[in-house]
Write a protein that holds these residues in place. Structure first.
Motif, PDB file in Angstrom:
ATOM      1  N   ALA A 246      -2.310  -0.534  10.686  1.00 38.61           N
ATOM      2  CA  ALA A 246      -1.544  -0.682   9.447  1.00 38.61           C
ATOM      3  C   ALA A 246      -2.289  -1.572   8.457  1.00 38.61           C
ATOM      4  CB  ALA A 246      -0.162  -1.254   9.746  1.00 38.61           C
ATOM      5  N   LEU A 247      -2.854  -2.674   8.943  1.00 38.92           N
ATOM      6  CA  LEU A 247      -3.624  -3.556   8.060  1.00 38.92           C
ATOM      7  C   LEU A 247      -4.886  -2.867   7.554  1.00 38.92           C
ATOM      8  CD1 LEU A 247      -3.285  -6.950   9.931  1.00 38.92           C
ATOM      9  CD2 LEU A 247      -2.279  -6.347   7.732  1.00 38.92           C
ATOM     10  N   GLY A 248      -5.520  -2.077   8.414  1.00 37.38           N
ATOM     11  CA  GLY A 248      -6.714  -1.347   7.995  1.00 37.38           C
ATOM     12  C   GLY A 248      -6.416  -0.326   6.907  1.00 37.38           C
ATOM     13  N   PHE A 249      -5.336   0.436   7.089  1.00 39.38           N
ATOM     14  CA  PHE A 249      -4.953   1.409   6.063  1.00 39.38           C
ATOM     15  C   PHE A 249      -4.570   0.717   4.760  1.00 39.38           C
ATOM     16  CE2 PHE A 249      -4.107   4.500   9.591  1.00 39.38           C
ATOM     17  CZ  PHE A 249      -5.034   5.432   9.177  1.00 39.38           C
ATOM     18  N   ALA A 250      -3.848  -0.387   4.853  1.00 36.06           N
ATOM     19  CA  ALA A 250      -3.452  -1.104   3.643  1.00 36.06           C
ATOM     20  C   ALA A 250      -4.676  -1.642   2.916  1.00 36.06           C
ATOM     21  CB  ALA A 250      -2.505  -2.251   3.996  1.00 36.06           C
ATOM     22  N   GLY A 251      -5.627  -2.176   3.662  1.00 38.22           N
ATOM     23  CA  GLY A 251      -6.845  -2.685   3.043  1.00 38.22           C
ATOM     24  C   GLY A 251      -7.698  -1.600   2.427  1.00 38.22           C
ATOM     25  N   TYR A 252      -7.763  -0.451   3.085  1.00 38.83           N
ATOM     26  CA  TYR A 252      -8.606   0.645   2.595  1.00 38.83           C
ATOM     27  C   TYR A 252      -8.005   1.312   1.356  1.00 38.83           C
ATOM     28  CZ  TYR A 252     -11.421   4.866   2.554  1.00 38.83           C
ATOM     29  OH  TYR A 252     -12.252   5.884   2.181  1.00 38.83           O
ATOM     30  N   PHE A 253      -6.712   1.621   1.430  1.00 39.37           N
ATOM     31  CA  PHE A 253      -6.086   2.374   0.345  1.00 39.37           C
ATOM     32  C   PHE A 253      -5.510   1.494  -0.753  1.00 39.37           C
ATOM     33  CE2 PHE A 253      -5.754   5.471   3.862  1.00 39.37           C
ATOM     34  CZ  PHE A 253      -6.501   6.478   3.290  1.00 39.37           C
ATOM     35  N   GLY A 254      -5.124   0.264  -0.438  1.00 40.54           N
ATOM     36  CA  GLY A 254      -4.456  -0.570  -1.432  1.00 40.54           C
ATOM     37  C   GLY A 254      -5.264  -1.761  -1.893  1.00 40.54           C
ATOM     38  N   GLY A 255      -6.361  -2.034  -1.245  1.00 40.42           N
ATOM     39  CA  GLY A 255      -7.178  -3.174  -1.616  1.00 40.42           C
ATOM     40  C   GLY A 255      -6.763  -4.432  -0.871  1.00 40.42           C
ATOM     41  N   PHE A 256      -7.400  -5.518  -1.248  1.00 43.87           N
ATOM     42  CA  PHE A 256      -7.194  -6.787  -0.552  1.00 43.87           C
ATOM     43  C   PHE A 256      -5.788  -7.334  -0.763  1.00 43.87           C
ATOM     44  CE2 PHE A 256      -7.837 -11.424  -0.029  1.00 43.87           C
ATOM     45  CZ  PHE A 256      -8.232 -11.402   1.295  1.00 43.87           C
ATOM     46  N   GLY A 257      -5.212  -7.129  -1.942  1.00 40.81           N
ATOM     47  CA  GLY A 257      -3.854  -7.591  -2.212  1.00 40.81           C
ATOM     48  C   GLY A 257      -2.843  -6.917  -1.304  1.00 40.81           C
ATOM     49  N   ALA A 258      -2.986  -5.625  -1.096  1.00 42.69           N
ATOM     50  CA  ALA A 258      -2.092  -4.899  -0.195  1.00 42.69           C
ATOM     51  C   ALA A 258      -2.291  -5.359   1.248  1.00 42.69           C
ATOM     52  CB  ALA A 258      -2.336  -3.403  -0.305  1.00 42.69           C
ATOM     53  N   PHE A 259      -3.531  -5.650   1.610  1.00 43.92           N
ATOM     54  CA  PHE A 259      -3.822  -6.166   2.942  1.00 43.92           C
ATOM     55  C   PHE A 259      -3.085  -7.477   3.181  1.00 43.92           C
ATOM     56  CE2 PHE A 259      -6.389  -9.029   5.558  1.00 43.92           C
ATOM     57  CZ  PHE A 259      -6.495  -8.296   6.732  1.00 43.92           C
ATOM     58  N   LEU A 260      -3.147  -8.389   2.212  1.00 45.19           N
ATOM     59  CA  LEU A 260      -2.463  -9.675   2.356  1.00 45.19           C
ATOM     60  C   LEU A 260      -0.953  -9.508   2.391  1.00 45.19           C
ATOM     61  CD1 LEU A 260      -4.546 -12.034   0.041  1.00 45.19           C
ATOM     62  CD2 LEU A 260      -4.566 -11.881   2.534  1.00 45.19           C
ATOM     63  N   LEU A 261      -0.416  -8.599   1.577  1.00 39.84           N
ATOM     64  CA  LEU A 261       1.023  -8.353   1.567  1.00 39.84           C
ATOM     65  C   LEU A 261       1.495  -7.818   2.911  1.00 39.84           C
ATOM     66  CD1 LEU A 261       3.684  -8.215  -0.035  1.00 39.84           C
ATOM     67  CD2 LEU A 261       3.060  -5.865  -0.630  1.00 39.84           C
ATOM     68  N   VAL A 262       0.776  -6.855   3.478  1.00 39.29           N
ATOM     69  CA  VAL A 262       1.157  -6.299   4.774  1.00 39.29           C
ATOM     70  C   VAL A 262       1.031  -7.356   5.865  1.00 39.29           C
ATOM     71  CG1 VAL A 262       0.484  -4.600   6.527  1.00 39.29           C
ATOM     72  CG2 VAL A 262       0.638  -3.932   4.146  1.00 39.29           C
ATOM     73  N   ALA A 263       0.003  -8.171   5.818  1.00 37.44           N
ATOM     74  CA  ALA A 263      -0.163  -9.226   6.819  1.00 37.44           C
ATOM     75  C   ALA A 263       0.962 -10.258   6.727  1.00 37.44           C
ATOM     76  CB  ALA A 263      -1.515  -9.908   6.644  1.00 37.44           C
ATOM     77  N   ALA A 264       1.347 -10.663   5.513  1.00 39.10           N
ATOM     78  CA  ALA A 264       2.418 -11.646   5.340  1.00 39.10           C
ATOM     79  C   ALA A 264       3.763 -11.077   5.783  1.00 39.10           C
ATOM     80  CB  ALA A 264       2.487 -12.098   3.881  1.00 39.10           C
ATOM     81  N   LEU A 265       4.057  -9.838   5.405  1.00 36.98           N
ATOM     82  CA  LEU A 265       5.319  -9.229   5.820  1.00 36.98           C
ATOM     83  C   LEU A 265       5.358  -8.995   7.328  1.00 36.98           C
ATOM     84  CD1 LEU A 265       5.944  -6.696   2.932  1.00 36.98           C
ATOM     85  CD2 LEU A 265       7.088  -8.879   3.334  1.00 36.98           C
ATOM     86  N   GLY A 266       4.222  -8.687   7.916  1.00 35.54           N
ATOM     87  CA  GLY A 266       4.162  -8.544   9.369  1.00 35.54           C
ATOM     88  C   GLY A 266       4.425  -9.859  10.082  1.00 35.54           C
ATOM     89  N   ALA A 267       3.877 -10.954   9.553  1.00 35.65           N
ATOM     90  CA  ALA A 267       4.119 -12.268  10.155  1.00 35.65           C
ATOM     91  C   ALA A 267       5.589 -12.662  10.030  1.00 35.65           C
ATOM     92  CB  ALA A 267       3.225 -13.313   9.491  1.00 35.65           C
ATOM     93  N   ILE A 268       6.188 -12.395   8.877  1.00 32.29           N
ATOM     94  CA  ILE A 268       7.609 -12.699   8.690  1.00 32.29           C
ATOM     95  C   ILE A 268       8.458 -11.850   9.633  1.00 32.29           C
ATOM     96  CG2 ILE A 268       9.533 -12.502   7.061  1.00 32.29           C
ATOM     97  CD1 ILE A 268       7.492 -13.247   4.852  1.00 32.29           C
ATOM     98  N   GLY A 269       8.128 -10.587   9.761  1.00 33.60           N
ATOM     99  CA  GLY A 269       8.850  -9.718  10.675  1.00 33.60           C
ATOM    100  C   GLY A 269       8.713 -10.158  12.121  1.00 33.60           C
ATOM    101  N   PHE A 270       7.541 -10.657  12.486  1.00 32.79           N
ATOM    102  CA  PHE A 270       7.326 -11.154  13.839  1.00 32.79           C
ATOM    103  C   PHE A 270       8.220 -12.354  14.130  1.00 32.79           C
ATOM    104  CE2 PHE A 270       5.063 -14.072  16.704  1.00 32.79           C
ATOM    105  CZ  PHE A 270       4.997 -13.275  17.835  1.00 32.79           C
TER     106      PHE A 270
END
Length: 63
Positions: free
Chosen positions: A13-37
């Motif tokens: 999921a982080l790889g797809f977000a980074g590839y298709f959405g750029g670094f900002g999307a990567f950070l957003l997915v990582a932060a939301l994943g940590a909150i969800g965890f």
């Protein structure tokens, strides 16, 4: 579900977000994943609110 499979899914999921959405999307997915965890750990009962917001006493410091 095996933790290796969960880690694989999170990495993909982080790889797809980074590839298709750029670094900002990567950070957003990582932060939301940590909150969800953390929310999931609270829901399972493995984590208590006091574990995150505990005030340490003077002699309670790890050495």
């Amino acid at each position: 579900m095996n933790m290796a499979v969960v880690g694989l899914a999170a990495g993909m999921a982080l790889g797809f977000a980074g590839y298709f959405g750029g670094f900002g999307a990567f950070l957003l997915v990582a932060a939301l994943g940590a909150i969800g965890f953390v929310v999931g750990r609270f829901a399972d009962g493995d984590l208590e609110p006091g574990d995150l917001f505990r005030v340490r006493e003077r002699g309670d410091r790890p050495r």
